[in-house]
Design an enzyme around this catalytic site. Structure first.
Site, PDB file in Angstrom:
ATOM      1  N   SER A   1       0.839  -1.201   0.000  1.00 35.83           N
ATOM      2  CA  SER A   1       0.000   0.000   0.000  1.00 35.83           C
ATOM      3  C   SER A   1       0.879   1.258   0.000  1.00 35.83           C
ATOM      4  O   SER A   1       1.691   1.440  -0.908  1.00 35.83           O
ATOM      5  CB  SER A   1      -0.980  -0.060   1.183  1.00 35.83           C
ATOM      6  OG  SER A   1      -2.057   0.819   1.000  1.00 35.83           O
TER       7      SER A   1
ATOM      8  N   ASP B   1      -9.627  -5.737  -3.929  1.00 34.43           N
ATOM      9  CA  ASP B   1      -8.653  -4.857  -3.286  1.00 34.43           C
ATOM     10  C   ASP B   1      -8.974  -3.377  -3.507  1.00 34.43           C
ATOM     11  O   ASP B   1      -9.545  -2.993  -4.535  1.00 34.43           O
ATOM     12  CB  ASP B   1      -7.290  -5.174  -3.942  1.00 34.43           C
ATOM     13  CG  ASP B   1      -6.075  -4.844  -3.117  1.00 34.43           C
ATOM     14  OD1 ASP B   1      -6.160  -3.927  -2.296  1.00 34.43           O
ATOM     15  OD2 ASP B   1      -5.042  -5.504  -3.336  1.00 34.43           O
TER      16      ASP B   1
ATOM     17  N   HIS C   1      -7.348  -6.076   0.448  1.00 30.80           N
ATOM     18  CA  HIS C   1      -6.093  -5.322   0.472  1.00 30.80           C
ATOM     19  C   HIS C   1      -4.935  -6.099   1.104  1.00 30.80           C
ATOM     20  O   HIS C   1      -3.812  -5.621   1.110  1.00 30.80           O
ATOM     21  CB  HIS C   1      -6.346  -4.023   1.258  1.00 30.80           C
ATOM     22  CG  HIS C   1      -5.397  -2.917   0.956  1.00 30.80           C
ATOM     23  ND1 HIS C   1      -4.948  -2.638  -0.320  1.00 30.80           N
ATOM     24  CD2 HIS C   1      -4.810  -1.989   1.763  1.00 30.80           C
ATOM     25  CE1 HIS C   1      -4.131  -1.595  -0.277  1.00 30.80           C
ATOM     26  NE2 HIS C   1      -4.029  -1.189   0.974  1.00 30.80           N
TER      27      HIS C   1
END
Length: 295
Positions: free
Chosen positions: A107, A246, A273
């Protein structure tokens, strides 16, 4: 039992907490960059076995502003910036003598990795793992606003009102955002591994300052993050991982895959995610095989 070493590394007036899994071998360590900003290393502990499986150290740390590292919230505007977090990353490498590494960013950690590679041209990064990340804040926001349209109408309205007024305190907005994150980040249920459920320390101001009030409203100092066109200059081997559900949508992942000259993309069905949590065994195997193939 694998050896776990914890260290506090001096970083200017601050300190960075570092957790090292396994003992040094002749293989380049895997250095992990967590998300957020402000999420802390905790969830990466589910990847500890990769040290054994791939025959190398796995190194994770809490970035400035969260976890066991210094949390200089009183200096947020200057401390919580990409420049400072890159300096911290450079400092971690220097203090630990990490001349050769494989670099995984999840991320925001993937954003940090791309900023580091594109703007600082570091030496000794053998391969890059981009885990549920992004090359464009604008595309990310556009894609998440597309996903918001699948929420119930009332929740859509609550999110729109919060974004319009700048007031993110209403219960309706908070419920809508929680529902959205359950669908596309990870739904926190008691059966998840302890590191994923562990309460993290600090991080909220780092997130707000760097990114914004939520995933889809990037109004922090990273709002102009745009590296899509820079990816063509990154010739190192890159592994992209993401989930079908996601926050890093397939379009976001594909925009990186299409622009990186030497990339592979693994899409995890039914994952949000955190495929490395939701499909842990499969992810560890993929990651270990990748690292061995890129040594």
């Amino acid at each position: 039992m694998m050896q776990i070493t914890e260290k506090y590394l001096p970083f200017g007036n601050w300190q960075t907490y570092c957790r090292i899994v396994g003992e040094a071998t002749d293989r380049a360590p895997l250095l992990l960059l967590h998300g957020g900003p402000g999420s802390s290393h905790n969830y990466f502990e589910v990847l500890d076995q990769v040290a054994e499986k791939s025959g190398r150290q796995v190194i994770m740390y809490d970035q400035l502003g969260c976890g066991n590292s210094s949390i200089p919230d009183d200096q947020a505007e200057t401390a919580y910036t990409a420049q400072t977090w890159v300096k911290e990353l450079e400092n971690v490498r220097e203090q630990l003598g990490l001349d050769q590494i494989h670099l995984l960013g999840q991320s925001w950690g993937g954003m940090l990795a791309l900023i580091y590679l594109c703007d600082y041209q570091p030496e000794g990064v053998k391969s890059l793992i981009l885990s549920s990340t992004l090359a464009s804040a604008k595309l990310w926001s556009q894609e998440l606003h597309r996903l918001i349209k699948y929420l119930p109408k009332g929740e859509q309205a609550a999110i729109k009102e919060a974004e319009t007024t700048g007031n993110y305190d209403s219960l309706a907005y908070q419920a809508a955002n929680a529902h959205f994150m359950d669908q596309h980040a990870i739904k926190l249920t008691p059966d998840l591994p302890e590191p994923v459920l562990r309460k993290k320390k600090g991080g909220s101001l780092a997130y707000l300052t760097g990114w914004g009030p939520n995933e889809y409203t990037p109004i922090g100092n990273l709002h102009g993050y745009e590296y899509t066109d820079r990816l063509k200059d990154l010739h190192l081997p890159a592994l992209i991982t993401s989930g079908t559900d996601d926050l890093c949508t397939p379009l976001v992942a594909k925009s990186m895959y299409d622009n990186l000259p030497n990339a592979r993309w693994e899409l995890f069905a039914g994952c949000g995610h955190m495929p490395f949590v939701q499909e842990n065994a499969k992810y560890q195997e993929l990651l270990s095989d990748w690292l061995i193939s890129q040594d």
